[in-house]
Design an enzyme around this catalytic site. Structure first.
Site, PDB file in Angstrom:
ATOM      1  N   GLU A   1      61.360  52.919  37.450  1.00  0.00           N
ATOM      2  CA  GLU A   1      60.049  52.503  36.790  1.00  0.00           C
ATOM      3  C   GLU A   1      58.913  52.370  38.065  1.00  0.00           C
ATOM      4  O   GLU A   1      59.561  51.929  38.846  1.00  0.00           O
ATOM      5  CB  GLU A   1      60.268  51.345  36.076  1.00  0.00           C
ATOM      6  CG  GLU A   1      61.128  51.211  34.825  1.00  0.00           C
ATOM      7  CD  GLU A   1      61.634  49.845  34.370  1.00  0.00           C
ATOM      8  OE1 GLU A   1      62.134  49.830  33.308  1.00  0.00           O
ATOM      9  OE2 GLU A   1      61.440  48.962  35.308  1.00  0.00           O
TER      10      GLU A   1
ATOM     11  N   LYS B   1      56.514  50.574  39.909  1.00  0.00           N
ATOM     12  CA  LYS B   1      56.371  49.241  40.033  1.00  0.00           C
ATOM     13  C   LYS B   1      54.789  48.792  40.353  1.00  0.00           C
ATOM     14  O   LYS B   1      54.148  49.026  41.284  1.00  0.00           O
ATOM     15  CB  LYS B   1      56.886  48.691  41.506  1.00  0.00           C
ATOM     16  CG  LYS B   1      56.940  47.187  41.820  1.00  0.00           C
ATOM     17  CD  LYS B   1      57.626  46.969  43.272  1.00  0.00           C
ATOM     18  CE  LYS B   1      57.837  45.392  43.388  1.00  0.00           C
ATOM     19  NZ  LYS B   1      56.489  44.726  43.371  1.00  0.00           N
TER      20      LYS B   1
ATOM     21  N   ASP C   1      51.252  46.863  40.523  1.00  0.00           N
ATOM     22  CA  ASP C   1      51.013  45.687  41.349  1.00  0.00           C
ATOM     23  C   ASP C   1      50.026  44.809  40.495  1.00  0.00           C
ATOM     24  O   ASP C   1      48.842  44.677  40.414  1.00  0.00           O
ATOM     25  CB  ASP C   1      50.242  46.258  42.383  1.00  0.00           C
ATOM     26  CG  ASP C   1      50.049  45.199  43.599  1.00  0.00           C
ATOM     27  OD1 ASP C   1      50.906  44.434  43.637  1.00  0.00           O
ATOM     28  OD2 ASP C   1      49.305  45.531  44.709  1.00  0.00           O
TER      29      ASP C   1
ATOM     30  N   TYR D   1      58.233  45.707  30.510  1.00  0.00           N
ATOM     31  CA  TYR D   1      59.232  46.463  30.886  1.00  0.00           C
ATOM     32  C   TYR D   1      60.703  45.922  30.638  1.00  0.00           C
ATOM     33  O   TYR D   1      61.896  46.619  31.261  1.00  0.00           O
ATOM     34  CB  TYR D   1      59.229  46.754  32.300  1.00  0.00           C
ATOM     35  CG  TYR D   1      59.062  45.750  33.067  1.00  0.00           C
ATOM     36  CD1 TYR D   1      59.959  44.779  33.436  1.00  0.00           C
ATOM     37  CD2 TYR D   1      57.610  45.398  33.954  1.00  0.00           C
ATOM     38  CE1 TYR D   1      59.758  43.720  34.274  1.00  0.00           C
ATOM     39  CE2 TYR D   1      57.408  44.567  34.490  1.00  0.00           C
ATOM     40  CZ  TYR D   1      58.443  43.623  34.977  1.00  0.00           C
ATOM     41  OH  TYR D   1      58.119  42.461  35.512  1.00  0.00           O
TER      42      TYR D   1
ATOM     43  N   LYS E   1      59.290  50.492  48.202  1.00  0.00           N
ATOM     44  CA  LYS E   1      58.058  50.329  48.291  1.00  0.00           C
ATOM     45  C   LYS E   1      57.459  51.702  49.158  1.00  0.00           C
ATOM     46  O   LYS E   1      57.953  51.977  50.120  1.00  0.00           O
ATOM     47  CB  LYS E   1      57.769  49.071  49.361  1.00  0.00           C
ATOM     48  CG  LYS E   1      58.024  47.828  48.498  1.00  0.00           C
ATOM     49  CD  LYS E   1      57.022  47.665  47.568  1.00  0.00           C
ATOM     50  CE  LYS E   1      57.132  46.048  47.026  1.00  0.00           C
ATOM     51  NZ  LYS E   1      56.356  45.222  48.015  1.00  0.00           N
TER      52      LYS E   1
ATOM     53  N   CYS F   1      17.205  39.257  59.188  1.00  0.00           N
ATOM     54  CA  CYS F   1      17.228  40.045  58.036  1.00  0.00           C
ATOM     55  C   CYS F   1      16.950  41.532  58.201  1.00  0.00           C
ATOM     56  O   CYS F   1      15.614  41.627  58.620  1.00  0.00           O
ATOM     57  CB  CYS F   1      16.314  39.351  56.836  1.00  0.00           C
ATOM     58  SG  CYS F   1      16.572  40.381  55.345  1.00  0.00           S
TER      59      CYS F   1
ATOM     60  N   CYS G   1      13.465  41.887  55.549  1.00  0.00           N
ATOM     61  CA  CYS G   1      12.299  41.370  55.830  1.00  0.00           C
ATOM     62  C   CYS G   1      12.038  40.734  57.141  1.00  0.00           C
ATOM     63  O   CYS G   1      11.037  40.183  57.517  1.00  0.00           O
ATOM     64  CB  CYS G   1      12.034  40.197  54.680  1.00  0.00           C
ATOM     65  SG  CYS G   1      13.369  38.942  54.854  1.00  0.00           S
TER      66      CYS G   1
ATOM     67  N   CYS H   1      19.735  35.136  54.279  1.00  0.00           N
ATOM     68  CA  CYS H   1      18.146  35.370  54.630  1.00  0.00           C
ATOM     69  C   CYS H   1      17.573  34.334  53.742  1.00  0.00           C
ATOM     70  O   CYS H   1      17.771  34.355  52.518  1.00  0.00           O
ATOM     71  CB  CYS H   1      17.822  36.738  54.102  1.00  0.00           C
ATOM     72  SG  CYS H   1      15.770  36.834  54.171  1.00  0.00           S
TER      73      CYS H   1
ATOM     74  N   CYS I   1      11.824  38.208  50.311  1.00  0.00           N
ATOM     75  CA  CYS I   1      12.745  39.471  50.856  1.00  0.00           C
ATOM     76  C   CYS I   1      12.966  40.341  49.509  1.00  0.00           C
ATOM     77  O   CYS I   1      13.461  39.885  48.530  1.00  0.00           O
ATOM     78  CB  CYS I   1      13.978  38.730  51.203  1.00  0.00           C
ATOM     79  SG  CYS I   1      15.123  39.685  51.810  1.00  0.00           S
TER      80      CYS I   1
END
Length: 669
Positions: free
Chosen positions: A114, A116, A118, A226, A313, A407, A410, A425, A431
């Site tokens: 099967e 795996k 995550d 499963y 894995k 920034c 600006c 900023c 801005c």
């Protein structure tokens, strides 16, 4: 509508919704649109709101959530949830096969492979076909009861209708966040000027433990099942057990395969090494199990792992490419995020050109420089990340990378607040990306829901000087827009119609739309319900704010700082003058009676007539309050079958009134 008529309509709607859920998750068939499905669900929810006594614990309405869980009850697993041994090599798998062969003394055997996934391991317990409990893996022996949150996962059956389902059993699976959902969530976070989430697995884990199940529902988690656990083996093999789960209505990934020997296992692993990237969910390997349940029992366990299973894995997807430069993005909150601009490289099936560097601390930790050959990884990560530098290829003339001081939009000097990793900023009102970002957030469907306006329209109106803050939306006129490039008569009318319609949006959405730092949708709802009006919220001091459930110091300080600025006070006043709602609709807080007024309840166990969520709704509808833990201030413990002995013992010790389901019915009648 009479109670009997409502009962029939609820049954019919529930049957329709369950049918379409089954079609979608088990057969990948959409017979109706998402909108039509949502309309059916809305009708059901409205009927159950009007007739709360008819709401069942397995109703499809449980999918939308709404339960608040302050503390998750710890539950001991009936069958321990052990972890698997891991390997990254085919040689280790062959050694595993040799041990299995030796343990079974030459007896013939086969494997099931099967993918795996995550995600987060979850155990679901069913009795008489109904889901009664969902528990996280925890430490393998004990986990957290997350039933209310698990019920919001639409692929998890709330009730099974198959005739051959065992009377009592447990099924295990992996809760995950689909890649497309994760990407959309991060797109919104970046647009809101927030730090993007690291990966789907951690996001799924955090979501499953959220206190408000309605927020969990909005995150659209999914789950692949499963494994079947029963006192008596209903089937002789794991493969047949998985087939039974699919037949009964569980969401089983169709990627599992029976293999006759270790060579077929290795072929399966090779097949999915690249093919797995086509799936809607992140995977990090393959699980290999001996198929026969009797042989599994014969092989037994070590102290930590089963001897009949192992996980292979895949190595994390990585590549090496050149760092061409670093750009900086400014979000609506002023947060500045550095982004690595990379020489395009193929990684995990996609071409990667950019990777987040997160903040100045990460740049310093990695020690990256322009021109470096950097290692980029995408193992379990949707957003690629730089994991290191290949120093052998560093240009001799390279220089340390210094974080910008001003920034990029600006030129305002950046600031870094105490305890925060990001730079900001502070030019909130001048801005450009902050201004446009706040307007984009304001018109979002979860806020003011002005769907006739988009990012490009906002950009155009900002550049023409027609939009400088959210209140300017309500000053727009037909003659301001009709002569602008790209604007036609119908589009202008639709835009103005959408802006006018937004004036009917409830207070909690207006508050969320204002984009106050740390005030997300759920926080806005809690504040609106507690204070009832913007005036009361603005007048609240620090102590009053943190007295609201789930409102901490950081949110309280942000609110006080926001409301303390004269420009924000003027903005709110202008929005008020435009006709926006700054008070809650009191009708949403009306109850059927006040017979339980001022009384607090804890609900524990399984009940004959009502589900736990039904009981909570009835208590609230009669003026009572449901809490999650037992203390000396509690008035009643509503005790059902199979309630935890620790709760009963604590209630008796504190002399709490312990009442049955029938006692409770007498109280409200």
């Amino acid at each position: 509508m009479s109670v009997e008529e409502a009962k029939k309509e609820i049954a019919a709607l529930s049957e329709q919704i369950n049918y379409h859920n089954q079609k979608y998750y088990q057969e990948s068939v959409s017979e109706i649109s998402d909108y039509e499905f949502d309309q059916l669900l809305s009708q059901l929810i409205q009927l159950e709101t009007d007739f709360p006594q008819l709401r069942k614990s397995d109703s499809p309405s449980q999918r939308v959530g709404g339960t608040i869980t302050k503390n998750f009850e710890t539950v001991t697993h009936k069958y321990p949830m052990l972890s698997l041994g891991n390997t990254y090599s085919s040689e280790d798998l062959k050694d595993f096969d040799t041990r299995v062969n030796k343990g079974l003394e030459g007896e013939a055997y086969e494997y099931v492979c099967e993918l795996k996934f995550d995600g987060v391991a979850l155990s679901l317990t069913y009795e008489n076909g109904a889901l009664i409990r969902a528990v996280t893996r925890g430490d393998g022996t004990k986990g957290d009861d997350v039933t209310a949150n698990a019920k919001t996962i639409r692929s998890v059956p709330l009730r099974l209708t198959a005739s051959d389902v065992p009377e009592s059993f447990e099924v295990r699976g992996e809760v995950f966040m689909p890649n497309i959902v994760f990407e959309a969530l991060n797109t919104q976070k970046i647009a809101d000027g927030e730090e993007p989430l690291a990966n789907p697995r951690n996001t799924a884990s955090g979501t499953l433990k959220m206190q408000d199940s309605s927020v969990v529902a909005a995150r659209k988690l999914d789950c692949y099942l499963y494994s079947l656990m029963t006192d008596r083996n209903a089937v002789p093999t794991h493969f047949e057990a998985v087939e039974s789960l699919a037949k009964w209505g569980f969401n089983v990934s169709p990627t599992y395969k029976k293999c006759k020997g270790i060579d077929e296992v290795l072929a399966y692993i090779e097949l999915w090494e690249e093919k797995r990237h086509e799936l809607p969910v992140e995977t990090d390997g393959i699980v290999i199990k001996v198929n026969s349940l009797k042989q599994q029992s014969d092989l037994g366990f070590t102290a930590k792992n089963p001897r009949w299973a192992i996980a292979y894995k895949y190595k994390a997807e990585s590549a090496t490419t050149r760092l061409n430069g670093v750009t900086y993005q400014v979000g609506r909150t002023g947060s500045v995020t550095p982004v690595a601009e990379l020489e395009p490289v193929l990684l995990a099936g996609t071409t990667v050109k950019r990777a987040s560097l997160h903040n100045a601390n990460e740049i310093q930790r990695l020690g990256v420089r322009i021109g470096d050959q950097v290692h980029v990884e995408k193992g379990g990560e949707i957003i690629p990340k730089i994991t290191g530098v290949d120093m052998a290829f560093r240009p001799k003339d390279s220089e340390d990378l210094h974080y910008i001081e001003n920034c990029p939009e600006c030129n305002t000097a950046l600031v870094r607040y105490e305890g925060e990793a990001n730079h900001y900023c502070p030019n909130v009102d001048g801005c450009p990306p902050q201004i446009k970002g706040r307007i984009e957030h304001f018109i979002h469907r979860k806020a003011m829901d002005i769907d006739s306006m988009g990012e490009q329209t906002i950009k155009t109106l900002f550049e023409k000087g027609l939009l400088n803050n959210i209140s300017d939306l309500y000053d727009l006129k037909y003659e301001d827009l009709i002569d602008l490039e790209g604007f036609q008569d119908l589009s202008v009318k639709n835009l103005l119609k959408g802006i006018e319609a937004s004036k009917q949006v409830p207070f909690e959405q207006v508050l969320f739309g204002m984009g106050i730092r740390f005030v997300g949708k759920t926080v806005a709802e809690k504040l609106a319900i507690h204070f009832k009006s913007m005036d009361a919220l603005m007048a609240a001091d620090f102590e009053s704010l943190i007295a609201v459930p789930e409102i901490g110091d950081r949110i309280a300080e942000s609110l006080i700082q926001y409301f303390g600025k004269e420009e924000n006070q003027a903005l709110i006043q202008k929005l008020k003058s435009s006709g926006l709602h700054f008070e809650v609709d009191e009708s949403q807080f009306q109850t059927s009676s006040d017979v339980l007024g001022g009384k607090t309840f804890v609900i524990s166990g399984v009940f004959e007539k009502y589900g736990r969520d039904e009981l909570k709704s009835i208590i609230k509808d009669h003026g009572g309050k449901v809490v999650s833990s037992i203390s000396g201030k509690l008035d009643y413990l509503v005790a059902g079958d199979k309630m935890g002995p620790s709760k009963l013992e604590k209630a008796e010790k504190l002399n709490i009134n312990i009442i049955s389901e029938s006692d409770f019915e007498q109280m409200i009648n």
